[in-house]
Motif scaffolding. Structure first.
Motif, mmCIF file in Angstrom:
data_model
loop_
_atom_site.group_PDB
_atom_site.id
_atom_site.type_symbol
_atom_site.label_atom_id
_atom_site.label_comp_id
_atom_site.label_asym_id
_atom_site.label_seq_id
_atom_site.Cartn_x
_atom_site.Cartn_y
_atom_site.Cartn_z
ATOM 1 N N SER A 58 -5.922 -4.614 -0.512
ATOM 2 C CA SER A 58 -4.601 -5.225 -0.579
ATOM 3 C C SER A 58 -4.488 -6.353 0.450
ATOM 4 N N GLY A 96 -8.282 0.976 0.242
ATOM 5 C CA GLY A 96 -7.168 0.330 -0.459
ATOM 6 C C GLY A 96 -6.488 -0.703 0.413
ATOM 7 N N TYR A 97 -6.386 -0.411 1.724
ATOM 8 C CA TYR A 97 -5.723 -1.358 2.625
ATOM 9 C C TYR A 97 -6.509 -2.663 2.720
ATOM 10 N N ASP A 117 0.856 -1.190 0.000
ATOM 11 C CA ASP A 117 0.000 0.000 0.000
ATOM 12 C C ASP A 117 0.881 1.224 0.000
#
Length: 957
Positions: A58, A54-55, A37
């Motif tokens: 991922s 996004g975390y 990230d």
RNA sequence: GCGGGCGUGGCGAAAUUGGCAGACGCACCAGACUUAGGAUCUGGCGCCGCAAGGCAUGUAGGUUCGAGUCCUAUCGCCCGCACCA
């Protein structure tokens, strides 16, 4: 037994921490996968639901790859240096080291609740001396390198010195100042200071005077990507051009490779496009024009992408800052030019961009056309930029819009070289016209004339082919405190690198970080700093982030920034997730640093990120209440000031109608207990209300009264018994009361629900407004899943019975769908596939352990806590985090036969049962033998039968 | 102005190569169990129609046996760049 997500999540987070379940080793025997990230700058505002998007994506992918048997590197750290951190510290009167500390611990606490699989042992901050020691070290390598254009790679400056000693700089023309030319003897004759001055022109990190973006409010210089429309990206303060001594990165030397490298990586088209535009490569020619009445050595050099229009030149324009302007201006025009120059200087960058006025001034000088011999007037105008090309252009008004407008404005004659393609009303930039009035280019199509013109120019020795880039070298110093100190000492005015063993050069702790006495960085106020003649600038925010992905591979190494063994094993970041706002900043810089480290042999790959995914922005969905302002009889104004009255959105929208007037009159009479009140007029003013006290659009009126003291006695005018709020999509921001805190959602629904819901919202790449409403559906799914395992009263439900074919089929189809969705990064459909699977198993009343185990494994990336809990209950072997991803038995994926829709020319309703393994011929035979099909065909001979596997069969007549 | 992306129910969205449009979820409606339900379960839910059926993926054309998907034009939205010669 109920689904107690709170206990479950606490238990497993604790256990995974205790057992070091996320610790990653550089185990080179296993295939690697690197999921990264973009590390955050931890702001003081804390997390809102937009940040972890996004975390989570991922994390799902990292966990998935781990189940698939990869050794997965999935680290997290902090971008702690830089302008925002310092600005925050100044605004809050806290030392940046302190505020950064507390922000990070806050951030970490919030992150931990969500249950990420980061290996925190590998974490670091860019502001750690152990880390920035190596940032400084890499800077010194850049300082110690030049770009060898013959080899097309960076090389030690030592080599360059040897070239100079042998041959002078003939084979390595000076990138900083092309007029610097010397032979070996001359080089040897230069004193040390002159030699160092020359080398500075070549270094990849160099110090020089240049026009920079100066932001007075921030008290520092900014890089080009940190300036948006003449304002600072951070804070939106005005930015002006200023000449300053400055450190730079010679990123322009990498322009070509930054461009071609894009072909080897998997970024979105938009991202590649942005970088390509930023680099701005163009092909053209440089042409030297003689100046009438000036010596032959004084030529006016212009850059053009259209040398084919050479005969359409009606005037020349040079930038007001152009060095030649002073010398060529005629006595008669001197006053006018000086006045114009003052005018240009008085205008800020911002005004220039906003107004786009046509301005300019004739210099009184003329250039000589090399082929036609015509005298061409030379003008100066701010529309020609000093920083691009040669700072001078040949103006072709019939083909260039700006030149055309300029010619029109100043009433200059326009030569038409493209015949009917030019209508006299606007310029036509075509390349397809046949040239006229163009000397030796007459009759040639423009496209082809480009090369011919260059050829003639080269033959005459007055021009040459030239590639130009829009990108400039990157300003690499900040006149601020909170950044990496440059490991540079100034000895007798010569920048001298500190020896490696004196790194890190630690940032001294100071209490006051205002600018230095001469406008230098705050470090100029530190006596022990200035006594050693250390550089008082610090590095920009992007320094530490330009190589951090390498440090994660080998984070505790004291010998080197990252051992070659570690970087060779982990290699490129396989998947990089972050916001698109870094397209031309961080991504370009980190790509350049990677290429540089590759050139110098420190790493074995020259693109840092194999695949880049830009997560969308989560916008806020703001809610509004509408406060009434009343005018009329009976103290109504005072009453409504004391008792705020809010009207529902529907009523507010109908303001101005007679119905609304009547309705509000009655309501107000009731509220104030005075039936005699007569309403003259009213208006409604919308106010942001905290989205967390609104259920969908319906306001929780009690919560609203408690929200703020001033609303404790609020009264409401409802519609259908409810108070409905207005809705608008805006940026998510505390100021607009539209932020939703992930921790609140985790408390209410659990981390697993929160994670899945955030993914369920839609594609990761897509921007969308946040809407908490749907989270119930995902939560219901997890409870439903739980009920496959446990009954509230009866307890465990699973059995060791052999599953039926139908059950196998359901589970395997689910595995396949989830696997495929995860693989192609479509986590919203992945969540959907899991839901469908659980629904089907619920319908089948399946509680068979063999199937439930598989289900738990594929659930793990999405909802790790509940998966771990269920895995433990089932007695699964080892940790579910490392359970092998179930292998799908192909025979369960296809049905042996299927009811196919049969269509004649696409028109269909009939279905036929056909074996899946039937050949094309068999299918045709079955279809054509069918009575209904025969009837449809009505004696027609079919042209062909189209058999689309798993879809439909079409008979074409 | 230039460049990139996107237009599908009330809403978020699905629809690997053109092949039964709207999966899944929200909201909504009906029912069951309940003292009650903001719990749970069942059913319904694009539009028109009682139905059979017809019409539907921004709009208009085109290619194709077949188009949300490909092509052309057009309208609208989002993002990036913006005097780069």
């Amino acid at each position: 037994m109920e689904y107690q997500f709170g206990d479950i999540e606490k238990k497993w987070q604790q256990r995974w921490t205790d057992t070091g379940a996320y610790t990653v080793t550089n185990d080179t025997s296993r295939p690697k996968y690197y999921v990264l990230d973009m590390f955050p700058y931890p702001s003081g505002a804390g997390l809102h639901v937009g940040h972890p998007l996004g975390y989570i994506a991922s994390d799902i992918f990292a966990r998935y790859k781990r189940l698939k048997g990869f050794n997965v590197l999935h680290p997290m750290g902090y971008d702690a240096f830089g302008l925002p951190a310092e600005q925050y510290a100044i605004d809050h009167g806290i030392h940046p080291a302190v505020s950064t500390d507390s922000n990070i611990s806050n951030f970490r606490q919030q992150l931990d609740r969500i249950g990420f699989s980061f290996d925190w042992n590998r974490s670091f901050r860019t502001a750690d001396p152990d880390y920035y020691k190596w940032t400084q070290w890499i800077f010194l390598q850049l300082f110690d390198s030049f770009y060898d254009k013959r080899e097309n790679k960076a090389a030690p400056i030592e080599w360059l010195v040897r070239f100079f000693e042998k041959d002078g700089n003939a084979s390595h023309p000076c990138p900083g100042d092309a007029s610097v030319k010397f032979n070996a003897v001359e080089w040897a004759g230069f004193d040390h200071a002159r030699q160092q001055e020359i080398l500075m022109y070549y270094r990849l990190a160099y110090c020089g005077y240049g026009e920079v973006n100066w932001c007075e409010a921030l008290g520092t210089v900014l890089a080009n990507d940190e300036v948006i429309n003449g304002l600072s990206e951070r804070g939106g303060y005005p930015v002006v051009k200023k000449k300053l001594r400055q450190w730079y990165l010679r990123i322009t030397d990498y322009a070509d490779r930054l461009l071609t490298g894009l072909e080897t990586v998997d970024y979105s088209e938009a991202m590649k496009e942005m970088q390509t535009n930023w680099i701005g490569k163009s092909f053209g020619a440089e042409i030297d024009f003689d100046i009438v009445g000036r010596p032959a050595t004084e030529k006016l050099r212009v850059y053009t992408t259209r040398p084919d229009t050479l005969f359409g030149v009606d005037f020349m324009v040079i930038a007001p800052e152009h060095a030649l302007l002073e010398t060529i201006v005629s006595p008669g025009q001197r006053a006018a030019v000086d006045e114009y120059f003052m005018y240009v200087k008085s205008r800020s960058e911002r005004e220039r961009m906003a107004e786009k006025k046509i301005t300019g001034c004739f210099t009184g000088a003329y250039a000589l056309h090399p082929f036609s011999g015509l005298h061409i007037p030379i003008w100066t105008s701010e529309y020609v930029l000093a920083g691009y090309g040669t700072g001078a252009i040949m103006a072709v008004p019939c083909g260039d819009e700006r030149d055309f407008k300029f010619a029109r404005f100043f009433d200059l004659p326009i030569t038409n070289i493209i015949g009917e393609h030019f209508n006299g009303q606007e310029a036509n930039p075509t390349k397809d016209a046949v040239l006229q009035n163009s000397g030796f280019l007459d009759g040639i199509v423009m496209k082809d004339a480009i090369l011919i013109a260059i050829h003639h120019l080269e033959k005459k020795g007055i021009g040459s082919r030239k590639v130009n880039f829009r990108m400039r070298d990157a300003a690499f110093s900040r006149q601020r405190y909170w950044g990496e100190p440059f490991p540079i000492e100034w000895k007798d005015g010569i920048a001298t690198p500190l020896p490696e063993d004196r790194l890190p050069l630690e940032l001294p702790h100071i209490e006051k970080y205002g600018p230095g006495p001469e406008g230098e960085g705050p470090l100029a106020n530190v006596p022990q700093w200035t006594a050693r003649h250390l550089e008082t600038n610090t590095m920009p925010g992007y320094a530490g982030s330009s190589w951090y992905f390498l440090r994660y591979m080998d984070p505790h190494n004291n010998e080197t920034f990252c051992s070659r063994a570690a970087s060779d094993y982990w290699g490129q970041v396989d998947l990089y997730i972050g916001g698109a706002e870094h397209a031309v900043g961080h991504l370009l810089y980190s790509r350049m640093w990677t290429k540089f480290l590759y050139d110098r042999g420190y790493i074995g790959h020259d693109e840092p990120y194999k695949r880049l995914v830009n997560q969308g922005m989560i916008q806020g969905s703001s809610r509004f209440v509408y406060r009434l302002e009343l005018k009329g009889s009976g103290n109504i104004e005072e009453l409504s000031k004391a008792t705020p009255v809010f009207v529902s959105a529907g009523v507010a929208a109908s303001a101005g109608t007679a119905e609304a007037h009547d309705l509000i009159t009655i309501a107000v009479q009731a509220i104030f207990g005075d039936p005699s009140i007569a309403l003259e007029s009213f208006s409604v003013s919308p106010l942001h209300v905290d989205v967390n006290i609104v259920d969908g659009v319906e306001l929780d009126m009690d919560a609203f009264k408690n929200w703020r003291g001033e609303y404790a006695d609020a009264e409401f005018i409802l519609e259908e018994g409810k108070y409905i709020c207005g809705v608008e999509v805006e940026k998510m921001s505390k100021r607009l009361y539209n932020t939703v805190n992930p921790t609140d959602l985790v408390n209410k629904y659990g981390a697993d629900t929160y994670r899945m819901y955030e993914m369920f919202l839609g594609p990761v790449e897509q921007s969308k407004p946040w809407d908490t409403k749907g989270i119930e559906g995902v939560h219901r799914f997890l409870r439903k899943l739980w009920r496959l395992f446990f009954d509230e009263t009866k307890g465990k439900l699973w059995t060791d019975q052999k599953p039926t074919e139908q059950e196998y089929k359901t589970v395997y189809r689910t595995i396949k769908k989830v696997e495929e969705a995860t693989e192609r990064f479509s986590f919203n459909t992945g969540v959907s596939a899991l839901m469908i699977g659980v629904n089907e198993l619920t319908d089948l009343k399946t509680h068979k352990k063999e199937l439930l185990e598989k289900l738990v494994v594929i659930l793990t990336p999405y909802a790790p806590h509940v998966a771990a809990e269920l895995w433990e209950h089932l007695g699964g072997a080892g940790s579910v985090l490392d359970a092998p991803y179930p292998v799908v038995e192909a025979r369960y994926l296809v049905e042996s036969a299927k009811n196919y829709p049969i269509a004649i020319n696409g028109k269909t309703r009939l279905e036929l049962n056909i074996a899946l393994d039937a050949t094309q011929q068999q299918v045709e035979a079955i279809v054509l033998a069918d009575d209904t099909v025969k009837k449809w065909l009505d004696g027609n001979i079919p042209k062909k039968v189209i058999y689309v596997k798993n879809k439909m069969i079409n008979v074409v007549v």
